[in-house]
Write an enzyme that holds these catalytic residues in place. Sequence first.
Site, PDB file in Angstrom:
ATOM      1  N   ARG A  49      -9.285   3.609   8.694  1.00  0.00           N
ATOM      2  CA  ARG A  49      -8.309   4.697   8.596  1.00  0.00           C
ATOM      3  C   ARG A  49      -7.268   4.472   9.680  1.00  0.00           C
ATOM      4  O   ARG A  49      -7.599   3.993  10.783  1.00  0.00           O
ATOM      5  CB  ARG A  49      -8.981   6.062   8.831  1.00  0.00           C
ATOM      6  CG  ARG A  49      -9.822   6.563   7.678  1.00  0.00           C
ATOM      7  CD  ARG A  49      -8.971   6.943   6.469  1.00  0.00           C
ATOM      8  NE  ARG A  49      -9.775   7.458   5.366  1.00  0.00           N
ATOM      9  CZ  ARG A  49     -10.207   6.722   4.341  1.00  0.00           C
ATOM     10  NH1 ARG A  49      -9.926   5.437   4.267  1.00  0.00           N
ATOM     11  NH2 ARG A  49     -10.921   7.282   3.379  1.00  0.00           N
TER      12      ARG A  49
ATOM     13  N   GLU B 197      -0.097   8.475   6.514  1.00  0.00           N
ATOM     14  CA  GLU B 197       0.296   7.874   5.224  1.00  0.00           C
ATOM     15  C   GLU B 197       0.914   8.938   4.320  1.00  0.00           C
ATOM     16  O   GLU B 197       0.467  10.078   4.373  1.00  0.00           O
ATOM     17  CB  GLU B 197      -0.938   7.336   4.492  1.00  0.00           C
ATOM     18  CG  GLU B 197      -1.534   6.134   5.128  1.00  0.00           C
ATOM     19  CD  GLU B 197      -2.896   5.772   4.504  1.00  0.00           C
ATOM     20  OE1 GLU B 197      -3.202   6.215   3.382  1.00  0.00           O
ATOM     21  OE2 GLU B 197      -3.643   5.056   5.164  1.00  0.00           O
TER      22      GLU B 197
ATOM     23  N   HIS C 128      -2.548   0.837   1.456  1.00  0.00           N
ATOM     24  CA  HIS C 128      -3.900   1.396   1.222  1.00  0.00           C
ATOM     25  C   HIS C 128      -4.456   0.980  -0.151  1.00  0.00           C
ATOM     26  O   HIS C 128      -4.722   1.820  -1.006  1.00  0.00           O
ATOM     27  CB  HIS C 128      -3.873   2.930   1.366  1.00  0.00           C
ATOM     28  CG  HIS C 128      -5.231   3.491   1.708  1.00  0.00           C
ATOM     29  ND1 HIS C 128      -5.415   4.590   2.516  1.00  0.00           N
ATOM     30  CD2 HIS C 128      -6.475   3.093   1.353  1.00  0.00           C
ATOM     31  CE1 HIS C 128      -6.703   4.846   2.634  1.00  0.00           C
ATOM     32  NE2 HIS C 128      -7.372   3.941   1.937  1.00  0.00           N
TER      33      HIS C 128
END
Length: 340
Positions: free
Chosen positions: A243, A272, A290
């Site tokens: 993350r 994000e 991602h």
Amino acid sequence: MAEPRPRVWLSRPLFEDVTDRLDEHFDVLRTAVPEAGVYAPGQVASNLRDVDGALVTLVERIGATEIAGAARLRAVANVGVGYDNLDVPVLGSAGVLVTNTPDVLTETTADFGFALLMAAARRVTEAERWLREGQWQRWSFDTLLGADLHGSTLGILGMGRIGQGIARRALGFGMRVLYHNRSRLPEATERECRAEHVDFDALLANSDHLVLVLPYSPVTHHIIDAAALAKMKPTATLVNVARGGVVDELALADALANGRLAAAGLDVYEGEPRVRPELLALRNVVLAPHIASASRATRRAMVALAVDNLIAALGYGPRAGDPPTPVNADAVAGKITVKR
Ligand code: 8YV
């Protein structure tokens, strides 16, 4: 009179032929994803207000505010192994079962961790950009020199299923594998992965390449900060498929810009889908949006598992009352009513 069907919220279109299975048991609320790609907290709250369950992705954040008016909510099925988008203690104390999608994405995510590692260490995206810019005529013998993977030392921070997948891949590259984890792995697993447990500082100091695969929590927030980066080799590569919040991105950009770290490969970012301009400006970082679990087969498998979880969590289907991959089963033990 027949009992009314439970209602569930499907936060965004996933694989329709897979999510259509929800319609066999539930009235499904399908909402249009806002143009920004993310629901505002108030929109999440209103979509949860009258439903018994929800199937969401990591972009939907659910905590106390979002469930304040959700009196019927009993289950949230997250499409993802990570669930830092959900306040699990809050949901648990409200009697809401949380499920996630482990295992089905392990190998795909490990593949991509390796892809980022190779791309960053061998400067693949930087080289492509250089070629497309028409710079090849400036070639010299030391153009775009990178770092070898074979024979180097790979560090893995977080040695869960995905970390172990990366370690197994490293064996094929003849790498020495060091790892650091909250708890040491059983000896048999260490032997199988040929991985050596070391403390955090030793991992930083000895890794030629360091891959981050640990869960995000307040404890791991910015675990890779300026001090940690300073302990790494200036020739090292850093890869993050965990993350964004585990890395202090400004410190990372600074280290990459000033020769204190050779390269990085990032799939995840703090905040994000925003990516810091300091990172976008650098050539020695490979940036992916991602997509570590984004193979066709794996993303379908993740959605299928989340659908199975939601159906079972609300008491339906072949596993009624026994969802395959619960996160907080203890918090709601004995409270799932089996319908069939
Ligand atoms: C997905 C992930 O991109 O599983 C996770 O934790 O971060 C990724 O696999 C994501 O979950 C999609 O919602």
